[in-house]
Design a protein around this motif. Sequence first.
Motif, PDB file in Angstrom:
ATOM      1  N   GLU A 109       3.066   4.027 -10.346  1.00  0.00           N
ATOM      2  CA  GLU A 109       3.012   3.375  -9.034  1.00  0.00           C
ATOM      3  C   GLU A 109       4.141   2.359  -8.890  1.00  0.00           C
ATOM      4  N   LEU A 110       4.366   1.563  -9.927  1.00  0.00           N
ATOM      5  CA  LEU A 110       5.419   0.548  -9.868  1.00  0.00           C
ATOM      6  C   LEU A 110       6.809   1.187  -9.830  1.00  0.00           C
ATOM      7  N   GLY A 111       6.928   2.355 -10.440  1.00  0.00           N
ATOM      8  CA  GLY A 111       8.222   3.019 -10.478  1.00  0.00           C
ATOM      9  C   GLY A 111       8.709   3.515  -9.137  1.00  0.00           C
ATOM     10  N   LYS A 112       7.846   3.526  -8.140  1.00  0.00           N
ATOM     11  CA  LYS A 112       8.234   3.975  -6.808  1.00  0.00           C
ATOM     12  C   LYS A 112       9.035   2.899  -6.058  1.00  0.00           C
ATOM     13  N   LYS A 167       0.822  -1.212   0.000  1.00  0.00           N
ATOM     14  CA  LYS A 167       0.000   0.000   0.000  1.00  0.00           C
ATOM     15  C   LYS A 167       0.851   1.254   0.000  1.00  0.00           C
ATOM     16  N   ASP A 168       1.951   1.244   0.758  1.00  0.00           N
ATOM     17  CA  ASP A 168       2.794   2.443   0.824  1.00  0.00           C
ATOM     18  C   ASP A 168       3.899   2.444  -0.236  1.00  0.00           C
ATOM     19  N   ARG A 169       3.893   1.450  -1.132  1.00  0.00           N
ATOM     20  CA  ARG A 169       4.836   1.322  -2.250  1.00  0.00           C
ATOM     21  C   ARG A 169       6.282   1.173  -1.796  1.00  0.00           C
ATOM     22  N   SER A 170       6.485   0.804  -0.533  1.00  0.00           N
ATOM     23  CA  SER A 170       7.851   0.650  -0.041  1.00  0.00           C
ATOM     24  C   SER A 170       8.442  -0.703  -0.401  1.00  0.00           C
ATOM     25  N   ASN A 171       7.609  -1.668  -0.763  1.00  0.00           N
ATOM     26  CA  ASN A 171       8.107  -3.008  -1.056  1.00  0.00           C
ATOM     27  C   ASN A 171       7.124  -3.748  -1.949  1.00  0.00           C
ATOM     28  N   ALA A 172       7.588  -4.862  -2.507  1.00  0.00           N
ATOM     29  CA  ALA A 172       6.731  -5.686  -3.355  1.00  0.00           C
ATOM     30  C   ALA A 172       7.197  -7.128  -3.270  1.00  0.00           C
ATOM     31  N   THR A 173       6.270  -8.050  -3.542  1.00  0.00           N
ATOM     32  CA  THR A 173       6.584  -9.478  -3.554  1.00  0.00           C
ATOM     33  C   THR A 173       6.107 -10.076  -4.864  1.00  0.00           C
ATOM     34  N   ALA A 174       7.007 -10.749  -5.581  1.00  0.00           N
ATOM     35  CA  ALA A 174       6.661 -11.438  -6.817  1.00  0.00           C
ATOM     36  C   ALA A 174       6.610 -12.931  -6.516  1.00  0.00           C
ATOM     37  N   LEU A 175       5.402 -13.476  -6.488  1.00  0.00           N
ATOM     38  CA  LEU A 175       5.186 -14.870  -6.103  1.00  0.00           C
ATOM     39  C   LEU A 175       4.993 -15.728  -7.346  1.00  0.00           C
ATOM     40  N   SER A 176       5.945 -16.620  -7.620  1.00  0.00           N
ATOM     41  CA  SER A 176       5.845 -17.536  -8.760  1.00  0.00           C
ATOM     42  C   SER A 176       4.968 -18.722  -8.390  1.00  0.00           C
ATOM     43  N   ILE A 177       4.084 -19.110  -9.313  1.00  0.00           N
ATOM     44  CA  ILE A 177       3.201 -20.256  -9.110  1.00  0.00           C
ATOM     45  C   ILE A 177       3.628 -21.350 -10.078  1.00  0.00           C
ATOM     46  N   PRO A 178       4.111 -22.498  -9.584  1.00  0.00           N
ATOM     47  CA  PRO A 178       4.594 -23.557 -10.477  1.00  0.00           C
ATOM     48  C   PRO A 178       3.496 -24.045 -11.423  1.00  0.00           C
ATOM     49  N   ARG A 179       3.860 -24.237 -12.664  1.00  0.00           N
ATOM     50  CA  ARG A 179       2.873 -24.676 -13.660  1.00  0.00           C
ATOM     51  C   ARG A 179       2.388 -26.094 -13.368  1.00  0.00           C
ATOM     52  N   ASP A 180       3.237 -26.914 -12.708  1.00  0.00           N
ATOM     53  CA  ASP A 180       2.883 -28.306 -12.442  1.00  0.00           C
ATOM     54  C   ASP A 180       2.257 -28.502 -11.064  1.00  0.00           C
TER      55      ASP A 180
END
Length: 572
Positions: free
Chosen positions: A376-379, A185-198
């Motif tokens: 937003e992502l650029g922050k 919400k405060d754009r201080s961090n982000a998490t990219a969660l990969s979901i296995p195809r299998d």
Amino acid sequence: MDAQSRGRADNVDPADQWVLNPNTGEYELRLTPSTPRSTVPGPRRSAPRGGDAARSRTASPQAPGRDVPPQRRRRAQPDEPLPGRRSRRPAKKSKAKKALMWTGGSMAFVLLAAAGGAYLYIKHLNDNITSVSDDGASTGGFSKGKAINILLIGTDKRTGKGNTKYGDSGSVGHADTTILLHVSKDRSNATALSIPRDLITDVPDCPTKQEDGTEKVITGTSGVRFNTSLGQDERTPSCVARTVTELTGIKPDNFMVADFNAVKTLTTAVGGVDVCLGKDINDPDSHLNLKKGTRHIEGETALAFVRTRHAVGFGGDLSRITLQQQFLSALMRKLKSNDTLTNPAKMIKVAEAGTKALTVDSNLDSIGKLKDLGLELGKLNPKNLTFTTVPVVDNPAEKVKATVVLNDSKAPQVFQAIRNDVSFTAVKQQKKKEAAAVAARLKGSKSAASDVRVRILNGGAAAGSAQAELEYLQNQAGVLKSENAGNADAALSRTTLEYAPDQADQARRLAAIMGLSGAALKPGKSVTNAQGLPTMTLTLGKDFETAGEPLTAASKAPDVDKSTADKVQCAK
């Protein structure tokens, strides 16, 4: 190069059409190459100051025997101040700072900012965009001031020139690579969660809009590979979004889809990225042949890199996910570098490639919306973008291990942490002043449980949760002045308690009973119940699980394998 030497307008490189305006210090797009001269005003001359020296520099030489007429006063140009007056034009802005605001962290974040105010070019980019219906599977689009969840989907469909050697020849375009990007919400961090195809999961029923405008419900299936949520049985990207919601409890705000061409064109647009190999790799299946060490890749080689799996790790899809995360980290670092941000020609190429390579949902189908998302992502700071994978274990039902299932002890913790906007890096979620204000809501006197008056709404919890909590409060906690008010108007990810200022002592008592955090308390206003008495409103969100159990949200991310976008890791 002048206009005549450029030839036809449609042969002009867009990069040649950006001109530095000396009045603003910024680049502007000129889309009329046939115009004889630039409309950008030239540098202004300073008015001569008094004194003989000044007159000798500005006066024309006087011919013998002729009177020289006095010099005419030059008319001030519209854009320049009159002599002796101060300019009222706004101060210059740093173009590097403006550019920094839009860049994101993966190939799907290559969204825009090079277009400026040029209407024709914006229209051209709009025409590049391909969109598909979200079929009601998203929240309706991201919002400023709220956490953002973007679903990134990579397909294995053989579309586009030169892609016949990749993927399965008969594939209808499965969800070969899927990443759920959560931006705090405060754009201080982000998490990219990969979901296995299998990953073995359930694909729900998917209401899908047809080309003729009618709706068709594609029947769901249980116990199937996650990647069949796209393509199989004519499923569209909206079905992937529904499957992710079913799996994680997180509803995406938007989704983007990329095929093989996206990796090739986007890496070429930025001039390639640097990746690290811990060993020599020669994989005939992915067509990757690289020596150990740091390697610069783009185009076909970049695609081979993200598709290789037999030559790294244990040779499975989980090993390939690690490579993909490394690649996206490298791409984000390149996008954030001055080499990209201050290069107008490269920015135009990125905008062109990004709008052509991606298919977006119907709530993200214009340059304006993509630009706003990019801002937003650029922050984000690369060091606070964490890559991780859904915790899984080998499928115990298989003798030959080919698929995986959720790790029941770790996966729910990961999903809950993301739902609760918890950072996976050591970054503060709120400013100190805001955090202190939130904590202060729990401090102070507490009323007796018998004086607490509250109505309970179900705002996303399991059916029957409001009644179950009501019975607990009345029968075990002594909150007799409580009532079940049915369902809330909208679903919430987290449980909240709204109260008026004069009900703060009641709110603190209920928070102590239920284990609510200060963030769950929302100072606001009370409502009037059926007896005409003021009452607080408790809305049970998706985080509510069992009546009578403490509801304090997790403040620390679970211990899982992860990496951050600012660090270079070598594939082994």
